[in-house]
Each structure stands twice: as C-alpha cells, then as structure tokens.
Design a protein around this motif. Structure first.
Motif, PDB file in Angstrom:
ATOM      1  N   ALA A 529       0.818  -1.215   0.000  1.00  0.00           N
ATOM      2  CA  ALA A 529       0.000   0.000   0.000  1.00  0.00           C
ATOM      3  C   ALA A 529       0.853   1.266   0.000  1.00  0.00           C
ATOM      4  O   ALA A 529       0.371   2.346  -0.348  1.00  0.00           O
ATOM      5  N   ASN A 530       2.138   1.144   0.379  1.00  0.00           N
ATOM      6  CA  ASN A 530       3.036   2.297   0.338  1.00  0.00           C
ATOM      7  C   ASN A 530       3.342   2.730  -1.090  1.00  0.00           C
ATOM      8  O   ASN A 530       3.746   3.872  -1.317  1.00  0.00           O
ATOM      9  N   LEU A 531       3.157   1.818  -2.040  1.00  0.00           N
ATOM     10  CA  LEU A 531       3.520   2.089  -3.440  1.00  0.00           C
ATOM     11  C   LEU A 531       2.309   2.686  -4.147  1.00  0.00           C
ATOM     12  O   LEU A 531       1.576   2.001  -4.848  1.00  0.00           O
ATOM     13  N   GLU A 532       2.117   3.962  -3.981  1.00  0.00           N
ATOM     14  CA  GLU A 532       0.912   4.631  -4.459  1.00  0.00           C
ATOM     15  C   GLU A 532       0.842   4.722  -5.975  1.00  0.00           C
ATOM     16  O   GLU A 532      -0.215   5.004  -6.535  1.00  0.00           O
ATOM     17  N   HIS A 533       1.974   4.496  -6.665  1.00  0.00           N
ATOM     18  CA  HIS A 533       1.984   4.591  -8.128  1.00  0.00           C
ATOM     19  C   HIS A 533       2.028   3.221  -8.799  1.00  0.00           C
ATOM     20  O   HIS A 533       2.083   3.153 -10.032  1.00  0.00           O
ATOM     21  N   LEU A 534       1.989   2.154  -8.023  1.00  0.00           N
ATOM     22  CA  LEU A 534       2.119   0.820  -8.596  1.00  0.00           C
ATOM     23  C   LEU A 534       0.912   0.497  -9.473  1.00  0.00           C
ATOM     24  O   LEU A 534      -0.222   0.460  -9.008  1.00  0.00           O
ATOM     25  N   SER A 535       1.168   0.254 -10.754  1.00  0.00           N
ATOM     26  CA  SER A 535       0.078  -0.037 -11.687  1.00  0.00           C
ATOM     27  C   SER A 535       0.137  -1.468 -12.212  1.00  0.00           C
ATOM     28  O   SER A 535      -0.876  -1.985 -12.681  1.00  0.00           O
ATOM     29  N   SER A 536       1.307  -2.114 -12.129  1.00  0.00           N
ATOM     30  CA  SER A 536       1.435  -3.473 -12.667  1.00  0.00           C
ATOM     31  C   SER A 536       2.220  -4.346 -11.693  1.00  0.00           C
ATOM     32  O   SER A 536       3.344  -4.004 -11.317  1.00  0.00           O
ATOM     33  N   LEU A 537       1.595  -5.463 -11.280  1.00  0.00           N
ATOM     34  CA  LEU A 537       2.227  -6.396 -10.341  1.00  0.00           C
ATOM     35  C   LEU A 537       2.038  -7.811 -10.863  1.00  0.00           C
ATOM     36  O   LEU A 537       0.913  -8.282 -11.010  1.00  0.00           O
ATOM     37  N   MET A 554      -5.820  -0.873  -3.599  1.00  0.00           N
ATOM     38  CA  MET A 554      -4.747  -0.167  -4.295  1.00  0.00           C
ATOM     39  C   MET A 554      -5.323   0.419  -5.580  1.00  0.00           C
ATOM     40  O   MET A 554      -5.380  -0.243  -6.607  1.00  0.00           O
ATOM     41  N   THR A 555      -5.740   1.663  -5.506  1.00  0.00           N
ATOM     42  CA  THR A 555      -6.484   2.274  -6.610  1.00  0.00           C
ATOM     43  C   THR A 555      -5.647   2.469  -7.866  1.00  0.00           C
ATOM     44  O   THR A 555      -6.198   2.634  -8.952  1.00  0.00           O
ATOM     45  N   SER A 556      -4.325   2.459  -7.747  1.00  0.00           N
ATOM     46  CA  SER A 556      -3.478   2.658  -8.924  1.00  0.00           C
ATOM     47  C   SER A 556      -3.275   1.369  -9.717  1.00  0.00           C
ATOM     48  O   SER A 556      -2.813   1.407 -10.856  1.00  0.00           O
ATOM     49  N   THR A 579      -7.818  -8.345 -14.752  1.00  0.00           N
ATOM     50  CA  THR A 579      -7.557  -7.611 -13.514  1.00  0.00           C
ATOM     51  C   THR A 579      -8.801  -6.953 -12.934  1.00  0.00           C
ATOM     52  O   THR A 579      -9.033  -6.994 -11.727  1.00  0.00           O
ATOM     53  N   THR A 580      -9.622  -6.339 -13.787  1.00  0.00           N
ATOM     54  CA  THR A 580     -10.804  -5.637 -13.279  1.00  0.00           C
ATOM     55  C   THR A 580     -11.726  -6.595 -12.535  1.00  0.00           C
ATOM     56  O   THR A 580     -12.200  -6.305 -11.428  1.00  0.00           O
ATOM     57  N   ALA A 581     -11.985  -7.755 -13.144  1.00  0.00           N
ATOM     58  CA  ALA A 581     -12.856  -8.742 -12.503  1.00  0.00           C
ATOM     59  C   ALA A 581     -12.228  -9.273 -11.216  1.00  0.00           C
ATOM     60  O   ALA A 581     -12.928  -9.499 -10.221  1.00  0.00           O
ATOM     61  N   LEU A 582     -10.924  -9.470 -11.227  1.00  0.00           N
ATOM     62  CA  LEU A 582     -10.236  -9.970 -10.034  1.00  0.00           C
ATOM     63  C   LEU A 582     -10.326  -8.962  -8.888  1.00  0.00           C
ATOM     64  O   LEU A 582     -10.625  -9.328  -7.744  1.00  0.00           O
ATOM     65  N   LEU A 583     -10.096  -7.689  -9.179  1.00  0.00           N
ATOM     66  CA  LEU A 583     -10.168  -6.672  -8.133  1.00  0.00           C
ATOM     67  C   LEU A 583     -11.598  -6.509  -7.622  1.00  0.00           C
ATOM     68  O   LEU A 583     -11.809  -6.290  -6.421  1.00  0.00           O
ATOM     69  N   ASP A 584     -12.579  -6.633  -8.513  1.00  0.00           N
ATOM     70  CA  ASP A 584     -13.977  -6.588  -8.078  1.00  0.00           C
ATOM     71  C   ASP A 584     -14.272  -7.732  -7.116  1.00  0.00           C
ATOM     72  O   ASP A 584     -14.940  -7.558  -6.087  1.00  0.00           O
ATOM     73  N   TYR A 585     -13.784  -8.914  -7.462  1.00  0.00           N
ATOM     74  CA  TYR A 585     -13.976 -10.101  -6.614  1.00  0.00           C
ATOM     75  C   TYR A 585     -13.378  -9.873  -5.227  1.00  0.00           C
ATOM     76  O   TYR A 585     -14.018 -10.142  -4.200  1.00  0.00           O
ATOM     77  N   LEU A 586     -12.146  -9.371  -5.190  1.00  0.00           N
ATOM     78  CA  LEU A 586     -11.483  -9.137  -3.908  1.00  0.00           C
ATOM     79  C   LEU A 586     -12.185  -8.034  -3.122  1.00  0.00           C
ATOM     80  O   LEU A 586     -12.354  -8.133  -1.896  1.00  0.00           O
TER      81      LEU A 586
END
Length: 592
Positions: A529-537, A554-556, A579-586
C-alpha cells in the motif's frame, strides 16, 4: 381520566451460555450499539432482522430509563447515540422490514450479499442516508420513494436483476458513486445529467446499447466503467466531460473511438474486444493526455504514425489484431514502458525481437529510423562486439564472465542512457569503470546472467528508471537500492526470492514490479500500500496460498497477475477474466 401507562419490559439479559440468542443479535451487542451509534450484525445467518434492532432508538418509559445489563453496569438511556451505521451484509434476508423507517438517523446501510427481492417504500424515510449498499441480492426494481434520498452519496446496486432505472433516482443530486454493474439494464435514465456530483459511474455487464446524451451534465465524472455491454455507438456529448480520467468500454460492439474533443484530463482509454477497424488522426488528437491505451482484440490492420504524438503514453496494448507492421515512430515515445503486440501477423519484425520485451522492441524501432554508419555503430574487442548507438550500449549475448574496461570506456564517452548486458555469464559486476554514467544511465539490463547479488555500487545510479534482473540467482536485494528514487520498473522474475524484497516497499516511485516464477509465499498488502503509483504487479508461478482482499484497495493497480499459484480462491475462472474482474472479486470480500 389519566391514561394507564403500560409498564416497559426490557429484554431479558442473556446468560453467558446465551450470549448470542436465537435471533442472532445479543443484548450486549445492542447495548454497545447504543453507545457508539453503530451496529454490525453481518454474517450471522439471519433470515430476518429482530424487532430489537428496529426499536434500538426507542427510549423506554420514564420510570425505566435506568436499566441494568450485564455486570451490574447501568445504561443511561438519555445518553445513547442514535443508530447511524447498520451493517446487515452476508445474511439470509429475504425482505427488509418497513420498520427500517424508525432508524431515521441512519447514514450508512449495508445490505449486500442477502436474498432481497425488493426494498420497502419506507426506505424513502431515511433522509440522512449517505451510503447504501444492496449489491449481490435479487432486486428487480427500486421503490418510488427512492427519490427522497437526496443526501445519498454512494449507491451500490451491483449483481442484482434490475431492468430499469427511472424517476426513482431523479433527485439523487448528491450522488458521487453509482454502481449498477451486473444487472439487466437496457438503458440509463436521462436524469444522470442532473447528478453534478457524480464522479464514478459503474455499469459493466448489463445490456446497454449506449449512454444517454444527457450524460454531459455530469460534469464531475472522472471514471466510467461500461465494459461488457452491447454498445454500438456513443453520443458525441461524451466529449463534454472535461474531468473524465478513465473510460472503460471493453467487450462492446463499437466500431470507432468515441468523440472526446474536450476530455483533456483523460488518462486511460480501454477499448479492447470491440470491432475497431482503424484509428483516425482525429481520434489521436483528442486523447493527447492518455497514459494507457488498450486496443487489444479488435480488427485493426495498421497503426497511424500520429500515435507518436502521445508523449505521455506509458502502456499501449494492440494484441490480437490484424497488424502486419508497426510505425517506427513508436520508438520515439519517451514514456512507453509496455507495448503489447502478441497475436498479430507481424511481418517486418522477427519473433525473437518481440520476445525480448518492450524495451528491446523500442530499441529495434529506433534503430531502424536511421541506419548508422558502421564506424559509428560498432567497436571490436577480440571476437566480441559492442554496439553503441542512440545512447545505448549493447553488450548482450556474448557469453562473457566479465565486461572489459574498453566496453565501459566506449559507453562513458557516449554518455549512454541504456546499458544491455543480458545473456552473458556474469557472476559479479564491478561498476567502478561505469561510475561516470551515474548522471545519465536510465535503463540497465542484467537479465540471464549468474548474479547471486546485485552490483555493490548500483545504488549510485540515481537516474535509473528501469532495472531488469530476471533469470539470475538472486534471493535478496540490498536495502541501499532505496536510493534509486527514480526507479519505475524492476524485473526480478525467475530468481530465488521467497518474499518480495523488503526494499521494494520503500521505493515509492515504482510503477511496475515483475516477480513471476520465484518462490514467493505471501503478499504483504500493507507494505504494498506504500507504493501509491504501482500499476502493474506480476506474481505468477510462485507459492502464494492466500490472496488478501485488501489488494483491491490499491487504486493505482491496473494489472495484477496471479495465475500459477497454489491458492484456492480466487478460482482460475476469476483470474481468466482479467484484472478488473479480479479486483472486483477481492473488493466484494473485504469485511466491512
């Protein structure tokens, strides 16, 4: 004659064995709620809400306003807080009692994950309500009194069976979030245009054929998620949304990019899986501020040279189209970090160049713009060759165990910004001879070597923005790498890491972390959560057994890759949706 007063009978105090009675709501819990104004009775298998909840704000008769509950502690009725927050999620509720109107001070009501078919008309009495979550139910319609909820800021109705939105949402002028994903809506009401506070509109997975032209009145809209609908055309009025930053239109039937003539703040445009056949210069001119452009899974046959005008573009995905060649001008895009071109019948670029990744591909495109003279291009050292051109030092694929001093000298004299030492036999890498490059080096590729530790003086290269360490023998990274304040992308795939290196969590400029194919066992969401600019993991093919739902906060984050790990949830079917579906699930599984 004085009226006879009926004696107030307080609820019987539960014994220790009856701490949670058959109603699922203990008196101790109610007592705490009267002190705090908040009541959480989520996940208690309730089929109905006991009357004691609806009557929690009701004061007893005057002669009973001091009562004792548990431990001899007295409860002062006149000091109780009115209930403002009621959480009833993840129960078995079939209906919501009309008595909900008694909770007139409610500001937050959470009813998600129940079995509600409807809401009572009395819900319109909750004039203080600011947040209402009725997602994951079976709602067919909203009551007409919904229009009274003029203070509502967040309305979550996803995963229901709504077929129509109309006058019941006419007066929701304070609404900031409207989430109606996964319903059966064929259209959206014109009153969207009166929602001048609306910042986020989520309508994914409905039956929408378009958006109302009145949407231009929602002048503060920042994000529209309208994936997986039946949209063929969008109104030109969409271009009026000058504050729009994210536009998701994936999985529709659109044949062209919508008119976005005034959307100067647009940062992300997602139009994958549509029916696009061409990109017009006018389209490109209107999206000069985008950093993410997703055009994958369409029918594009070529890309215009005008794409090179998108100087802020960081990610371009044109995978799975019919593109046979790429404009060489793409190599000039200064911010481009990810270029997806898989699944195209490319004829002019060898497959091995494509397989090396974005940076190698961009270097190839740059090198084709002007063919350098041999004397400017190469220097020879015995049987090895080093290429220095376009601020790039390429000493890759030499199978060497060390880098000759003369190679560094050549790079230093040219003040190179990119150094490629991949595909060698380097077990260590002294950087003494490279120190003059600390003010110029931006990209360093050490992939496919035998490094068990990073070079000692690597932390001195303060301008470094891209570091590739894949396919080595690394199991840790030194803390002094936190000095690399400009680092945006790090690749540590195919090494021996058991956890994400601790130092990464302090590198707050990071936007991309690729750590697939290691032995990473856990995801530390609090540190990430400290990585406010992280867009790809990318954490594919590791040993992760648990995916924390808090990752979705993590909104970014725009790309999260987790396939090939031993966790049971989320299932592979969820991962396959992207990713969108995965984040919605979580997000739906965060305990509220």
């Amino acid at each position: 004659m004085a009226q006879t007063r009926q004696k107030f009978k307080p609820p019987r105090r539960p014994t220790k064995q009856e701490d949670i009675p058959t109603t699922g709501v203990s008196e101790a819990l109610l007592k705490q709620a009267r002190k705090t104004g908040q009541l959480n009775v989520s996940n208690r298998s309730l089929s109905s809400v006991p009357d004691s909840v609806w009557e929690i704000n009701r004061a007893p008769p005057e002669d009973e306003r001091l009562d004792t509950f548990g431990g001899g502690e007295q409860e002062s009725w006149w000091e109780q807080e009115p209930l403002t927050k009621l959480l009833l999620s993840s129960n078995q509720l079939l209906e919501l009692s009309p008595q909900v109107e008694q909770l007139s001070e409610l500001t937050i009501l959470d009813l998600q994950d129940n079995k509600l078919n409807s809401l009572p008309q009395s819900i319109g009495s909750l004039l203080q309500l600011k947040s209402l979550n009725v997602s994951h139910n079976r709602l067919l319609a909203l009551p007409a009194t919904f229009t009274n909820l003029i203070n509502l800021k967040s309305l979550q109705l996803s995963h229901n069976k709504l077929r129509h939105l109309g006058i019941e949402v006419n007066n929701l002028v304070c609404l900031e979030l409207l989430d109606v994903r996964d319903n059966e809506l064929a259209s959206l009401p014109p009153c969207l245009g009166s929602m001048t506070s609306l910042t986020q509109l989520m309508v994914t997975n409905n039956r929408l054929q378009g958006l109302p032209k009145e949407i231009c009145g929602a002048v503060n809209l920042r994000a529209i998620e309208a994936n997986s609908n039946q949209m063929v055309e969008l109104p030109s009025e969409l271009g009026c949304l000058r504050n729009l930053e994210q536009l998701y239109l994936r999985h529709n039937r659109l044949t062209g990019i919508p008119t976005l003539y005034n959307a100067s703040k647009l940062k992300e445009l997602h139009m994958g899986d549509n029916r696009l056949t061409e990109l017009l210069t006018s389209n490109i001119d209107e999206i000069q501020g985008v950093s993410v452009l997703d055009l994958r899974d369409n029918k594009l046959t070529d890309l215009p040279d005008t794409l090179a005008s998108l100087k802020l573009l960081e990610r371009l995905d044109v995978s799975n189209n019919n593109i046979t060649s790429l404009p060489l001008s793409l190599g000039s895009l200064p911010q481009l970090k990810s270029l997806g071109i898989e699944g195209n019948p490319l004829r002019s670029i060898r497959r091995d160049i494509v397989s090396r990744g974005t940076q190698a591909l961009l270097e190839y495109l740059r090198s084709r713009v002007v063919e350098p003279e041999p004397s400017e291009k190469s220097e020879y050292f015995g049987n090895s060759q080093v290429a220095v051109n376009y601020k790039t030092l390429d000493y890759s694929g030499k199978k060497e165990a060390l880098v000759p001093q003369s190679v560094w000298s050549q790079g230093v004299s040219a003040s190179v910004e990119v150094v490629n030492l991949s595909h060698n036999q380097l077990a260590s890498l002294p950087l003494d001879e490279a120190l003059p490059l600390t003010t110029s080096l931006r990209q360093l590729n050490l992939a496919f070597n035998k490094l068990a530790q990073t070079p000692n003086q690597l932390n001195l290269f303060l301008r470094l923005s891209h570091l590739d360490l894949r396919n080595n023998l690394l199991s840790e990274l030194p803390q002094n790498l936190s000095d690399l304040a400009s680092l945006q992308e790090i690749v540590i795939s195919c090494n021996k890491f058991n956890n994400l290196p601790e130092v990464l969590y302090s590198m707050t400029s990071l936007e991309t972390i690729l750590a697939n194919d290691n032995a990473i066992a856990m995801i530390d969401h609090k540190s990430l959560a400290n990585l406010e600019h992280l867009s790809s993991l990318d954490l594919q093919n590791n040993n992760i057994t648990l995916v924390p739902p808090e990752l979705s906060l993590m909104t970014s984050l725009r790309s999260l890759q987790l396939a090939g790990n031993p966790f049971r949830q989320p299932r592979s079917a969820i991962l396959a949706k992207g990713t969108t579906a995965l984040l919605d699930y979580l997000r739906d599984r965060i305990q509220t």
